[in-house]
Write an enzyme that holds these catalytic residues in place. Sequence first.
Site, PDB file in Angstrom:
ATOM      1  N   LYS A 116     -45.024  60.286  29.770  1.00 18.52           N
ATOM      2  CA  LYS A 116     -43.918  60.008  28.918  1.00 18.52           C
ATOM      3  C   LYS A 116     -42.116  61.053  29.572  1.00 18.52           C
ATOM      4  O   LYS A 116     -42.220  62.140  29.260  1.00 18.52           O
ATOM      5  CB  LYS A 116     -43.513  60.003  27.715  1.00 18.52           C
ATOM      6  CG  LYS A 116     -42.574  59.010  27.471  1.00 18.52           C
ATOM      7  CD  LYS A 116     -43.622  58.881  25.498  1.00 18.52           C
ATOM      8  CE  LYS A 116     -41.836  58.291  24.593  1.00 18.52           C
ATOM      9  NZ  LYS A 116     -40.629  58.825  24.872  1.00 18.52           N
ATOM     10  N   GLU A 173     -49.319  56.937  31.684  1.00 18.51           N
ATOM     11  CA  GLU A 173     -48.487  57.837  32.529  1.00 18.51           C
ATOM     12  C   GLU A 173     -47.853  59.090  32.047  1.00 18.51           C
ATOM     13  O   GLU A 173     -47.852  59.076  30.577  1.00 18.51           O
ATOM     14  CB  GLU A 173     -47.573  57.187  33.200  1.00 18.51           C
ATOM     15  CG  GLU A 173     -48.383  55.729  33.926  1.00 18.51           C
ATOM     16  CD  GLU A 173     -46.794  54.984  34.196  1.00 18.51           C
ATOM     17  OE1 GLU A 173     -46.851  53.593  34.635  1.00 18.51           O
ATOM     18  OE2 GLU A 173     -45.963  54.922  33.265  1.00 18.51           O
ATOM     19  N   TYR A 176     -40.480  53.796  37.639  1.00 15.68           N
ATOM     20  CA  TYR A 176     -41.941  53.520  37.303  1.00 15.68           C
ATOM     21  C   TYR A 176     -41.848  52.179  36.452  1.00 15.68           C
ATOM     22  O   TYR A 176     -42.532  52.151  36.417  1.00 15.68           O
ATOM     23  CB  TYR A 176     -42.371  54.443  35.899  1.00 15.68           C
ATOM     24  CG  TYR A 176     -41.611  54.783  35.008  1.00 15.68           C
ATOM     25  CD1 TYR A 176     -41.193  53.412  34.096  1.00 15.68           C
ATOM     26  CD2 TYR A 176     -40.614  55.992  34.614  1.00 15.68           C
ATOM     27  CE1 TYR A 176     -40.612  53.213  32.924  1.00 15.68           C
ATOM     28  CE2 TYR A 176     -39.653  55.660  33.387  1.00 15.68           C
ATOM     29  CZ  TYR A 176     -39.856  54.983  32.304  1.00 15.68           C
ATOM     30  OH  TYR A 176     -38.730  54.149  31.832  1.00 15.68           O
ATOM     31  N   CYS A 210     -16.963  97.253  21.326  1.00 13.25           N
ATOM     32  CA  CYS A 210     -16.491  97.715  21.846  1.00 13.25           C
ATOM     33  C   CYS A 210     -15.578  97.824  20.306  1.00 13.25           C
ATOM     34  O   CYS A 210     -14.131  98.844  20.295  1.00 13.25           O
ATOM     35  CB  CYS A 210     -15.214  96.913  22.571  1.00 13.25           C
ATOM     36  SG  CYS A 210     -14.817  95.585  22.383  1.00 13.25           S
ATOM     37  N   ASP A 246     -38.727  62.679  29.423  1.00  8.18           N
ATOM     38  CA  ASP A 246     -37.891  62.709  28.076  1.00  8.18           C
ATOM     39  C   ASP A 246     -36.453  62.426  29.010  1.00  8.18           C
ATOM     40  O   ASP A 246     -35.736  64.075  28.736  1.00  8.18           O
ATOM     41  CB  ASP A 246     -38.223  63.915  27.210  1.00  8.18           C
ATOM     42  CG  ASP A 246     -37.669  64.030  26.459  1.00  8.18           C
ATOM     43  OD1 ASP A 246     -37.063  62.791  25.725  1.00  8.18           O
ATOM     44  OD2 ASP A 246     -37.114  64.581  25.581  1.00  8.18           O
ATOM     45  N   CYS A 304     -16.001  93.313  17.761  1.00  7.83           N
ATOM     46  CA  CYS A 304     -17.459  93.314  18.675  1.00  7.83           C
ATOM     47  C   CYS A 304     -17.857  94.608  18.565  1.00  7.83           C
ATOM     48  O   CYS A 304     -17.434  95.514  18.374  1.00  7.83           O
ATOM     49  CB  CYS A 304     -16.199  93.090  19.541  1.00  7.83           C
ATOM     50  SG  CYS A 304     -16.842  93.654  21.325  1.00  7.83           S
ATOM     51  N   CYS A 355     -14.842  87.987  21.731  1.00 10.71           N
ATOM     52  CA  CYS A 355     -14.108  89.634  21.378  1.00 10.71           C
ATOM     53  C   CYS A 355     -12.752  88.939  22.700  1.00 10.71           C
ATOM     54  O   CYS A 355     -12.916  88.998  23.624  1.00 10.71           O
ATOM     55  CB  CYS A 355     -14.745  90.782  22.100  1.00 10.71           C
ATOM     56  SG  CYS A 355     -14.460  92.163  22.452  1.00 10.71           S
ATOM     57  N   LYS A 387     -47.348  60.303  21.519  1.00 17.03           N
ATOM     58  CA  LYS A 387     -45.835  61.875  21.277  1.00 17.03           C
ATOM     59  C   LYS A 387     -46.472  63.347  21.479  1.00 17.03           C
ATOM     60  O   LYS A 387     -47.300  63.431  20.502  1.00 17.03           O
ATOM     61  CB  LYS A 387     -45.201  61.283  20.590  1.00 17.03           C
ATOM     62  CG  LYS A 387     -43.897  59.716  20.721  1.00 17.03           C
ATOM     63  CD  LYS A 387     -42.517  59.707  21.393  1.00 17.03           C
ATOM     64  CE  LYS A 387     -41.938  60.455  20.043  1.00 17.03           C
ATOM     65  NZ  LYS A 387     -40.623  60.765  20.184  1.00 17.03           N
ATOM     66  N   CYS A 433     -13.539  95.343  27.387  1.00 17.90           N
ATOM     67  CA  CYS A 433     -14.570  95.319  26.743  1.00 17.90           C
ATOM     68  C   CYS A 433     -15.508  95.507  27.821  1.00 17.90           C
ATOM     69  O   CYS A 433     -16.400  94.681  29.134  1.00 17.90           O
ATOM     70  CB  CYS A 433     -14.699  94.012  26.098  1.00 17.90           C
ATOM     71  SG  CYS A 433     -16.257  94.657  25.131  1.00 17.90           S
TER      72      CYS A 433
HETATM   73  N1  LIG Z   1     -33.466  63.241  17.147  1.00  9.65           N
HETATM   74  C1  LIG Z   1     -32.815  61.998  16.519  1.00  9.65           C
HETATM   75  O1  LIG Z   1     -32.119  61.984  15.711  1.00  9.65           O
HETATM   76  C2  LIG Z   1     -33.186  60.655  17.239  1.00  9.65           C
HETATM   77  C3  LIG Z   1     -31.908  59.556  16.993  1.00  9.65           C
HETATM   78  C4  LIG Z   1     -32.983  57.971  17.658  1.00  9.65           C
HETATM   79  C5  LIG Z   1     -33.456  57.718  18.617  1.00  9.65           C
HETATM   80  N2  LIG Z   1     -34.893  59.747  18.967  1.00  9.65           N
HETATM   81  C6  LIG Z   1     -35.753  59.925  19.701  1.00  9.65           C
HETATM   82  O2  LIG Z   1     -35.654  58.391  20.637  1.00  9.65           O
HETATM   83  C7  LIG Z   1     -36.799  57.741  19.919  1.00  9.65           C
HETATM   84  C8  LIG Z   1     -36.540  56.309  20.313  1.00  9.65           C
HETATM   85  O3  LIG Z   1     -36.206  56.496  21.298  1.00  9.65           O
HETATM   86  P1  LIG Z   1     -36.734  54.961  22.212  1.00  9.65           P
HETATM   87  O4  LIG Z   1     -36.814  53.602  21.659  1.00  9.65           O
HETATM   88  O5  LIG Z   1     -35.593  55.279  23.681  1.00  9.65           O
HETATM   89  O6  LIG Z   1     -38.204  55.242  22.452  1.00  9.65           O
HETATM   90  P2  LIG Z   1     -38.957  56.350  23.230  1.00  9.65           P
HETATM   91  O7  LIG Z   1     -38.782  57.481  23.855  1.00  9.65           O
HETATM   92  O8  LIG Z   1     -40.378  57.234  21.778  1.00  9.65           O
HETATM   93  O9  LIG Z   1     -39.615  55.540  24.743  1.00  9.65           O
HETATM   94  C9  LIG Z   1     -39.192  54.512  24.723  1.00  9.65           C
HETATM   95  C10 LIG Z   1     -38.475  54.635  26.366  1.00  9.65           C
HETATM   96  O10 LIG Z   1     -39.577  55.616  26.800  1.00  9.65           O
HETATM   97  C11 LIG Z   1     -38.897  55.515  28.516  1.00  9.65           C
HETATM   98  N3  LIG Z   1     -40.257  56.397  28.710  1.00  9.65           N
HETATM   99  C12 LIG Z   1     -40.732  57.317  29.587  1.00  9.65           C
HETATM  100  N4  LIG Z   1     -41.353  57.300  30.114  1.00  9.65           N
HETATM  101  C13 LIG Z   1     -41.954  56.115  30.427  1.00  9.65           C
HETATM  102  C14 LIG Z   1     -42.966  55.728  31.442  1.00  9.65           C
HETATM  103  N5  LIG Z   1     -44.127  55.752  31.996  1.00  9.65           N
HETATM  104  N6  LIG Z   1     -43.064  54.497  30.907  1.00  9.65           N
HETATM  105  C15 LIG Z   1     -42.229  53.613  30.017  1.00  9.65           C
HETATM  106  N7  LIG Z   1     -41.450  54.072  29.514  1.00  9.65           N
HETATM  107  C16 LIG Z   1     -40.477  55.127  29.329  1.00  9.65           C
HETATM  108  C17 LIG Z   1     -38.503  54.242  28.269  1.00  9.65           C
HETATM  109  O11 LIG Z   1     -36.832  54.459  28.553  1.00  9.65           O
HETATM  110  C18 LIG Z   1     -38.354  53.596  26.806  1.00  9.65           C
HETATM  111  O12 LIG Z   1     -37.559  52.922  26.585  1.00  9.65           O
HETATM  112  C19 LIG Z   1     -37.939  58.134  18.617  1.00  9.65           C
HETATM  113  O13 LIG Z   1     -38.430  58.289  18.762  1.00  9.65           O
HETATM  114  C20 LIG Z   1     -37.325  59.021  18.548  1.00  9.65           C
HETATM  115  O14 LIG Z   1     -37.812  60.625  18.792  1.00  9.65           O
HETATM  116  C21 LIG Z   1     -34.067  60.897  18.065  1.00  9.65           C
HETATM  117 ZN   LIG Z   2     -15.682  93.274  23.283  1.00 11.48          ZN
END
Ligand SMILES: NC(=O)c1ccc[n+]([C@@H]2O[C@H](COP(=O)([O-])OP(=O)(O)OC[C@H]3O[C@@H](n4cnc5c(N)ncnc54)[C@H](O)[C@@H]3O)[C@@H](O)[C@H]2O)c1
Ligand SMILES: [Zn+2]
Length: 678
Positions: A116, A114, A229, A416, A118, A413, A431, A319, A436
């Site tokens: 994932k 499926e 889902y 201007c 974001d 700016c 500005c 990922k 401006c």
């Molecule tokens: N950039 C940063 O500072 C920072 C900090 C913390 C976490 N993160 C990110 O968050 C991730 C960890 O977070 P996480 O624990 O939520 O894990 P994750 O986002 O890697 O994966 C788990 C989550 O995916 C979701 N998901 C989306 N589609 C789905 C599907 N079809 N089926 C099942 N689940 C689905 C669910 O909510 C599940 O909880 C890390 O891998 C990182 O990339 C980034």
């Molecule tokens: Zn200006």
Amino acid sequence: MNPADAAQRIDDLRASIAHHDELYYRQAEPEITDRDYDALKQELADLEAEFPLFALADSPTQKVGDDRSEGFQNYTHRERMMSLDNTYSDEEMREFIARVQRDLEREELSFVVEPKIDGLAVSVTYEQGKLVRAVTRGNGVEGDDITANARTIASLPNELKATAGVPVPDVIEIRGEIYLTLEEFQRINGEREEAGLQLYANPRNLAAGTIKQLDPAVVAQRKLEIVLYGRGYTEPVEALPATQEEFFAWVKAWGLPTVEKQWIAHSGDEVLAAIRELDAMRGSFAYATDGAVVKLDSIPLQRTLGATSKAPRWAMAYKFEAERAETLLRDITIQVGRTGVLTPVAELEPVQLAGTTVSRATLHNASEIARKDIRIGDTVAVEKAGEIIPAVIGVNLEKRKPECVPYAFPEACPACGTAAVQLEGEVAVRCPNRECPVQVRRRVIHFASRACLDIEGLGTAMVDQLVDKGWVKRLPDLYHLNRDDLLTLGKSVEKSTDKLLAAIEASKTAELWRFIHGLGITHVGAAAAKDLARVFGGLQPLADATMDAYIREKESVISGIGQTMAEAIVGFFADAYNRAVVDDLIAAGVQPEAPSAGGGGTLFAGLTFVLTGTLPTLTRNEAAEMIEAAGGKVSGSVSKKTSFVVAGSEAGSKLAKAEKLGVAVIDEAKLREMLAGA
Ligand SMILES: NC(=O)c1ccc[n+]([C@@H]2O[C@H](COP(=O)([O-])OP(=O)(O)OC[C@H]3O[C@@H](n4cnc5c(N)ncnc54)[C@H](O)[C@@H]3O)[C@@H](O)[C@H]2O)c1
Ligand SMILES: [Zn+2]
């Protein structure tokens, strides 16, 4: 590595992960990319495996990241919400398939693949088919109760549809993600940019920041979406199908939005082929995706495998790498916004990224440039995730030439020459010159645009000429244009000039909300402008309104307008320049058409209602609109003058106050009865 160094590194990694978790989950403002974060976690997991002595039960490798924040009630999930183990490599995905086959001692197994999503994980509970609660993942055991905010999501139905062959369980927790479309993300970020506020890096962070707003009115102004889902606690448990694939069909049959497509695969090769196919088509999805989720299809076999403290053993996320490239930063130019905000833009040596040529990228603001120490002439890393605007994420210091000097943000700016200013508490530099030319141009274009006054013939090119000639310095000037002047414009012929003048004249009686939107008040989009038009009925009353007209005892009095927006509106009209613009528009003969008072209803004339708690089917906004349409008033606080308090579940102090003052308390059913005129 010796044990002492390992212990030190493990400590450092844990501290650093905790820091990034706080920024990501609670503040929705991460400092590093997901890829870099995942690398930190991987390093920690590897060290803990090598030095089991230092592995701790509460290490971040063993826990679900915690998103709970101040101001929300905690709610305990009936069944825990898990995270997912993840990988970026084909090899590890094959290993996962092989491990499941080995653990179950079977080769012929089905897996579903499926998208994932974001977004932000959420669990939505339906009881007897009715939506009763929405809760964030929290620490997996308990999360934040965001029911009131989730009810503003138009695509989330209040009731599950029952159809033949698809029963509605007595109780079910359905898991999904809340997200924002790219379009909505760009709209909101555009507004934030104009207002000099920090921009959100991607739709996920903005969705997370939005759902954690304490004011559902603000949430309702942003169009959150949801996709569902997965399943949690279900009662009776027999009311569930035997496979993930079938469950997907059920979610659809219940009328819930779900993922576009699922693939069925039987081997590592087939799983990887499905992932490639998903990668090729995910750009067309409404939501951002950061990978694929591979799940064992059989629900009974999922139960056999169970879970670790953090993630199910029957699923694995794959990922996708965000695309990144290095290129030369040729120059930094400055864009001037409608409200004067100066935004730095990276001018890049063109580079191929995620299927497009990238030659410009946002640098957000002066402090971002300083924090990353980005210099003209540097080799920079540019990243583009999916459809998202490319961003400069860092500098390759090894390639820095000695002649590169720290970037000095311009003091004036570029349009201007006025000295730029930075207001306290703002990241943006502006500005301050109202006249401006670039600001004027943008303001007039916004005012005349389709979404506002919709003045035909007043496009970008025409506005440029009017501003260049100095004929339009402020919005009211549009209504004093001279026909003979216009005829001197090179290409202009008599016919089009008269058409333009007629269109401008006709705009004087446009609908009120169009003027309100056209003024360009920070945070006020078309929807809010309509709310304001309905409540104030004219430009003058709107300009005269004080904070009290919006907010009483910290509660919004007007449905659709929260504290932040109210402050922006009052602040806008408190400014003498803006105030003069409004006065001069009126003096020029602008007479907007006010919406019919109270939506025309008289049923509730003279009655004041206060809404509190979560109503079973209506959002507070919907209820307020219905009351106002019937001629009633909606107030934010209970007083002796309140006619009725409409109370839902978890009603707090307002209910207590109503009871103390002896104000009548009714429920949603009673309100509907009254609205029906019974
Ligand atoms: N950039 C940063 O500072 C920072 C900090 C913390 C976490 N993160 C990110 O968050 C991730 C960890 O977070 P996480 O624990 O939520 O894990 P994750 O986002 O890697 O994966 C788990 C989550 O995916 C979701 N998901 C989306 N589609 C789905 C599907 N079809 N089926 C099942 N689940 C689905 C669910 O909510 C599940 O909880 C890390 O891998 C990182 O990339 C980034
Ligand atoms: Zn200006």
